[in-house]
Design a protein around this motif. Sequence first.
Motif, PDB file in Angstrom:
ATOM      1  N   ALA A  61       1.012  -1.102   0.161  1.00 38.26           N
ATOM      2  CA  ALA A  61       0.275   0.290   0.027  1.00 38.26           C
ATOM      3  C   ALA A  61       0.567   1.295  -0.071  1.00 38.26           C
ATOM      4  N   LEU A  62       2.285   1.677   0.742  1.00 39.25           N
ATOM      5  CA  LEU A  62       3.086   2.383   0.738  1.00 39.25           C
ATOM      6  C   LEU A  62       3.699   2.407  -0.773  1.00 39.25           C
ATOM      7  N   LYS A  63       3.935   1.838  -1.032  1.00 35.06           N
ATOM      8  CA  LYS A  63       4.179   1.587  -2.640  1.00 35.06           C
ATOM      9  C   LYS A  63       3.606   2.315  -3.398  1.00 35.06           C
ATOM     10  N   ASN A  64       2.194   1.632  -3.572  1.00 32.15           N
ATOM     11  CA  ASN A  64       1.656   2.375  -4.236  1.00 32.15           C
ATOM     12  C   ASN A  64       1.200   3.849  -3.944  1.00 32.15           C
ATOM     13  N   PHE A  65       1.186   3.859  -2.780  1.00 35.15           N
ATOM     14  CA  PHE A  65       1.181   5.300  -2.611  1.00 35.15           C
ATOM     15  C   PHE A  65       2.116   6.266  -2.809  1.00 35.15           C
ATOM     16  N   GLY A  66       3.960   6.003  -3.450  1.00 36.36           N
ATOM     17  CA  GLY A  66       4.923   6.311  -3.504  1.00 36.36           C
ATOM     18  C   GLY A  66       6.087   6.675  -2.499  1.00 36.36           C
ATOM     19  N   VAL A  67       5.260   5.988  -1.185  1.00 35.79           N
ATOM     20  CA  VAL A  67       6.231   6.299  -0.242  1.00 35.79           C
ATOM     21  C   VAL A  67       7.268   4.338  -0.167  1.00 35.79           C
ATOM     22  N   GLU A  68       8.560   4.968  -0.162  1.00 38.99           N
ATOM     23  CA  GLU A  68       9.794   3.643  -0.185  1.00 38.99           C
ATOM     24  C   GLU A  68      10.362   4.460   0.878  1.00 38.99           C
ATOM     25  N   GLY A  69      11.228   3.373   1.681  1.00 34.63           N
ATOM     26  CA  GLY A  69      11.976   3.400   2.379  1.00 34.63           C
ATOM     27  C   GLY A  69      11.716   2.872   4.033  1.00 34.63           C
ATOM     28  N   LEU A  70      10.570   3.281   3.982  1.00 31.51           N
ATOM     29  CA  LEU A  70      10.206   2.447   5.048  1.00 31.51           C
ATOM     30  C   LEU A  70      10.767   1.016   5.852  1.00 31.51           C
ATOM     31  N   GLU A  71      11.684   0.840   6.636  1.00 33.70           N
ATOM     32  CA  GLU A  71      11.773  -0.311   7.302  1.00 33.70           C
ATOM     33  C   GLU A  71      10.722  -1.022   8.111  1.00 33.70           C
ATOM     34  N   LEU A  72      10.246  -1.917   8.017  1.00 31.90           N
ATOM     35  CA  LEU A  72       8.895  -2.791   8.568  1.00 31.90           C
ATOM     36  C   LEU A  72       9.400  -3.708   9.219  1.00 31.90           C
ATOM     37  N   LYS A  73       9.460  -4.081  10.638  1.00 32.63           N
ATOM     38  CA  LYS A  73      10.366  -5.380  10.859  1.00 32.63           C
ATOM     39  C   LYS A  73       9.348  -5.510  11.858  1.00 32.63           C
ATOM     40  N   GLU A  74       9.406  -7.030  12.769  1.00 29.23           N
ATOM     41  CA  GLU A  74       9.090  -7.481  13.526  1.00 29.23           C
ATOM     42  C   GLU A  74       7.214  -6.599  13.878  1.00 29.23           C
ATOM     43  N   ASN A  75       6.437  -6.456  14.689  1.00 28.84           N
ATOM     44  CA  ASN A  75       5.254  -6.055  15.298  1.00 28.84           C
ATOM     45  C   ASN A  75       5.013  -4.930  14.979  1.00 28.84           C
TER      46      ASN A  75
END
Length: 159
Positions: A61-75
């Motif tokens: 969803a973030l990539k579709n929005f144009g946001v890249e670079g957020l690291e999502l790990k764990e909960n």
Amino acid sequence: MTKAEKTALIENLTAEFKASNAIAVCDYKGLTVKQLEVLRANAREQNVKVHVIKNTLALIALKNFGVEGLELKENNIFVWGEDQISLAKTICKFSDSVGGKLVVKSGYFEGEIVDAKHIEAVSKLPSKEELIGMLLSVWTAPARYFVTGLDNLRKQKEA
């Protein structure tokens, strides 16, 4: 969850992320369900949304929005809304009330990826209502001082 449900969720998230000016990603380990309900209630009052979303779906969803670079790990729990100050205040105030169990990881504010320090700094800014109050105080000060001066002059003439 079926593929169709996931696709619908991703489309819904993409639309909601596009409509918001601020997105925060937080770690919620150690929080009870009651505490999360309190967070959601506080967020609802500020027109902020709070959801636990799978990292892969959120990344899409973030990539579709144009946001890249957020690291999502764990909960992760995602918090988003239109007003970044009210969002930051809601998160930081709640985190303080639960002894720091809600940890801000990163966020996306007005087109930029930000860290936890930035979100904490934004939470210390005055809200829109507070700024309006300050502005009104400044605007009314000359009239207030003029009236006070006239009243003092009247008291002096009476004495």
